[in-house]
Scaffold this motif. Structure first.
Motif, short mmCIF file in Angstrom:
data_model
loop_
_atom_site.label_atom_id
_atom_site.label_comp_id
_atom_site.label_asym_id
_atom_site.label_seq_id
_atom_site.Cartn_x
_atom_site.Cartn_y
_atom_site.Cartn_z
N GLY A 222 0.86 -1.28 -0.36
CA GLY A 222 -0.05 -0.14 0.07
C GLY A 222 0.73 1.30 -0.03
N ILE A 223 2.21 1.08 -0.03
CA ILE A 223 2.85 2.47 -0.14
C ILE A 223 3.03 2.90 -1.53
N PRO A 224 3.17 4.28 -1.76
CA PRO A 224 2.78 4.80 -3.03
C PRO A 224 4.46 4.89 -3.56
N VAL A 225 4.51 4.35 -4.72
CA VAL A 225 6.16 4.38 -5.16
C VAL A 225 6.26 5.18 -6.40
N HIS A 226 5.44 5.71 -7.05
CA HIS A 226 5.47 6.62 -8.35
C HIS A 226 4.29 7.37 -8.32
N TYR A 227 4.69 8.67 -8.65
CA TYR A 227 3.55 9.49 -8.81
C TYR A 227 4.01 10.66 -10.20
N SER A 228 2.75 10.72 -11.04
CA SER A 228 3.12 11.27 -12.20
C SER A 228 2.12 12.40 -12.49
N LYS A 229 2.15 13.21 -13.45
CA LYS A 229 0.82 14.02 -14.08
C LYS A 229 1.37 14.09 -15.57
N TYR A 230 0.27 14.05 -16.36
CA TYR A 230 0.79 14.32 -17.43
C TYR A 230 -0.62 14.96 -18.46
#
Length: 247
Positions: A222-230
């Motif tokens: 449940g740990i976030p490992v990637h964030y992106s916005k496009y």
């Protein structure tokens, strides 16, 4: 433009279908790109030596297929093709495109190491000291259609800054080199007004339709490992969902 008359009255292929194929060939052989104007109805009648009714039907169907678009009072123009993007996939941006796409290029606009800020902190929900901010433009033969901002925590991906290059799949690197599994994705999608920066990157104006996709990917715990916005040019993409139905 050269005469493209390849119609055959004895062919089993309907005449307007022959004209559709002829207009596509005309676009190809004259190297016309998205936004370029094609000959008007009268000129097409002369080129293909057929009636205006046949030309109009061919144009109507090509418009429905997304090959061309008719702008009243201005003419008929080559329309930019649209990329199919799956809403539910866990893949990287270009990996999530239709499997038929093979002419996609990614170019790094810039990359830098940054400290945590409020937007990134909210996305990751826990503190990291430093991130790599990777900003890339995604384009095909018709030009750019997306700008991608990705954020990679350096404590999860040590040394990744020096490994990032044009057309390198960050997702493949994360899976194969860093052995980080992805099991869940959260996406937010909204229409936004493009900033001057986005307009410059995509070659659009402030009145253009732009779609913003924010994506957070989680590992099994449940740990976030990637964030992106496009940011996507609205006239160049379409979304789809392919999911099994269960009671």
């Amino acid at each position: 433009m050269k005469n493209q008359n390849t119609t055959n009255m004895d062919s089993p292929i309907l005449l307007y279908d022959q004209i559709k194929a002829g207009i596509k060939e005309l676009i190809k052989t004259n190297h016309l790109k998205a936004g370029d104007k094609i000959p008007n109805e009268s000129e097409l009648c002369e080129i293909f030596n057929v009636s205006r009714i046949t030309i109009r039907r061919a144009i109507k169907e090509l418009g429905q297929e997304g090959v061309i678009e008719v702008i009243r009072g201005k003419g008929t123009f080559v329309k930019a093709s649209k990329k199919d993007l799956h809403l539910l996939n866990l893949k990287g941006f270009t990996e999530g495109l239709s499997t038929e796409e093979n002419n996609i290029e990614k170019e790094i606009l810039y990359k830098r190491i940054i400290k945590d800020d409020s937007e990134i902190a909210k996305a990751f929900s826990y503190v990291h000291d430093e991130f790599v901010e990777l900003v890339r433009i995604v384009k095909d033969a018709e030009g750019p259609f997306s700008v991608d901002y990705a954020y990679l925590p350096l404590d999860i991906y040590p040394g990744i800054y020096d490994k990032l290059d044009n057309n390198v799949s960050t997702f493949a690197m994360i899976r194969e080199e860093y052995k980080v599994p992805f099991t869940k994705v959260k996406k937010e999608i909204e229409y936004v007004h493009p900033s001057a920066e986005i307009c410059g990157y995509l070659g659009i104006n402030k009145t253009s339709t732009v779609i913003l996709v924010k994506k957070i990917i989680y590992r099994p715990d449940g740990i976030p490992v990637h964030y992106s916005k496009y940011y996507l040019a609205g006239d160049r993409v379409k979304f789809y969902i392919d999911a099994d139905y269960t009671e």
